[in-house]
Design a protein around this motif. Sequence first.
Motif, PDB file in Angstrom:
ATOM      1  N   UNK A   1       0.938  -1.289  -0.038  1.00  0.00           N
ATOM      2  CA  UNK A   1      -0.175   0.007   0.183  1.00  0.00           C
ATOM      3  C   UNK A   1       1.157   1.231   0.142  1.00  0.00           C
ATOM      4  N   UNK A   2       0.380   2.306  -0.044  1.00  0.00           N
ATOM      5  CA  UNK A   2       0.859   3.797   0.038  1.00  0.00           C
ATOM      6  C   UNK A   2       0.438   4.426   1.099  1.00  0.00           C
ATOM      7  N   UNK A   3       1.101   5.114   1.816  1.00  0.00           N
ATOM      8  CA  UNK A   3       0.914   5.921   3.015  1.00  0.00           C
ATOM      9  C   UNK A   3       1.931   7.131   3.470  1.00  0.00           C
TER      10      UNK A   3
ATOM     11  N   UNK B   1       4.512   7.138   0.681  1.00  0.00           N
ATOM     12  CA  UNK B   1       5.714   6.034   0.336  1.00  0.00           C
ATOM     13  C   UNK B   1       5.030   4.694   0.463  1.00  0.00           C
ATOM     14  N   UNK B   2       5.768   3.838  -0.062  1.00  0.00           N
ATOM     15  CA  UNK B   2       5.138   2.294   0.093  1.00  0.00           C
ATOM     16  C   UNK B   2       5.565   1.783   1.564  1.00  0.00           C
ATOM     17  N   UNK B   3       4.408   0.986   1.693  1.00  0.00           N
ATOM     18  CA  UNK B   3       4.187   0.214   2.958  1.00  0.00           C
ATOM     19  C   UNK B   3       3.957  -1.206   2.916  1.00  0.00           C
ATOM     20  N   UNK B   4       4.539  -2.111   3.547  1.00  0.00           N
ATOM     21  CA  UNK B   4       4.217  -3.819   3.320  1.00  0.00           C
ATOM     22  C   UNK B   4       3.617  -4.187   4.665  1.00  0.00           C
TER      23      UNK B   4
ATOM     24  N   UNK C   1     -11.033  -6.931   4.365  1.00  0.00           N
ATOM     25  CA  UNK C   1      -9.916  -6.571   5.687  1.00  0.00           C
ATOM     26  C   UNK C   1      -8.685  -6.063   4.831  1.00  0.00           C
ATOM     27  N   UNK C   2      -8.194  -6.527   3.820  1.00  0.00           N
ATOM     28  CA  UNK C   2      -7.049  -5.899   3.035  1.00  0.00           C
ATOM     29  C   UNK C   2      -7.543  -4.483   2.545  1.00  0.00           C
ATOM     30  N   UNK C   3      -8.893  -4.363   1.862  1.00  0.00           N
ATOM     31  CA  UNK C   3      -9.297  -3.206   1.147  1.00  0.00           C
ATOM     32  C   UNK C   3      -9.447  -2.264   2.193  1.00  0.00           C
ATOM     33  N   UNK C   4      -9.802  -2.428   3.524  1.00  0.00           N
ATOM     34  CA  UNK C   4     -10.196  -1.766   4.801  1.00  0.00           C
ATOM     35  C   UNK C   4      -8.713  -0.922   4.934  1.00  0.00           C
TER      36      UNK C   4
ATOM     37  N   UNK D   1      -5.966  -0.862   2.947  1.00  0.00           N
ATOM     38  CA  UNK D   1      -5.413  -0.199   2.125  1.00  0.00           C
ATOM     39  C   UNK D   1      -6.410   1.197   1.882  1.00  0.00           C
ATOM     40  N   UNK D   2      -7.530   1.333   2.316  1.00  0.00           N
ATOM     41  CA  UNK D   2      -8.221   2.498   1.885  1.00  0.00           C
ATOM     42  C   UNK D   2      -8.063   3.401   3.175  1.00  0.00           C
ATOM     43  N   UNK D   3      -7.657   3.079   4.242  1.00  0.00           N
ATOM     44  CA  UNK D   3      -7.228   3.786   5.506  1.00  0.00           C
ATOM     45  C   UNK D   3      -5.901   4.400   5.121  1.00  0.00           C
TER      46      UNK D   3
END
Length: 146
Positions: free
Chosen positions: A21-23, A35-38, A63-66, A68-70
């Motif tokens: 994801x990115x955050x 920036x990327x996070x894993x 769960x994964x979509x939740x 990534x959206x956050x």
Amino acid sequence: MNPTEAVPSIEWDVMIDQLRAQTRVGIYGHERVSQPVVIDAVLHCRSLALPGHIEDCLDYDAFCRMLCAYLDEQPHTDLVERLAADLLALGFDRFPMLEDAVLTLYKPHAVRSAERVGVRLRWSRHDYLRWRAHLAGLPSAEAGHA
């Protein structure tokens, strides 16, 4: 004898491996941009019956979509430790069968000489409820019932 003691509980783990994801997370100025996070996670679930429908399970896609959206929407968090706690709090709030979890949040570009660095948070639902009650200013005795 408590009636629920006679019913065996069913337990299972949901595994998430390298969710990307990115955050915006970090204490330095250059970390205020995306920036990327894993994320790796082991989500331990418990119920009184074997799940028969997706509503009875921890829907790992949801769960994964939740997560990534956050991560995409949150403006910025200074500490990766706090961000990991925020992510698990979302999980405990949304998925009642989630009993405990281990979530690892990596920042692949945080240290040039390391492949990635991160934090691992181990949290039970009980610990989460006590933490939430503490934030709300509830006495310790009420924490388990929050």
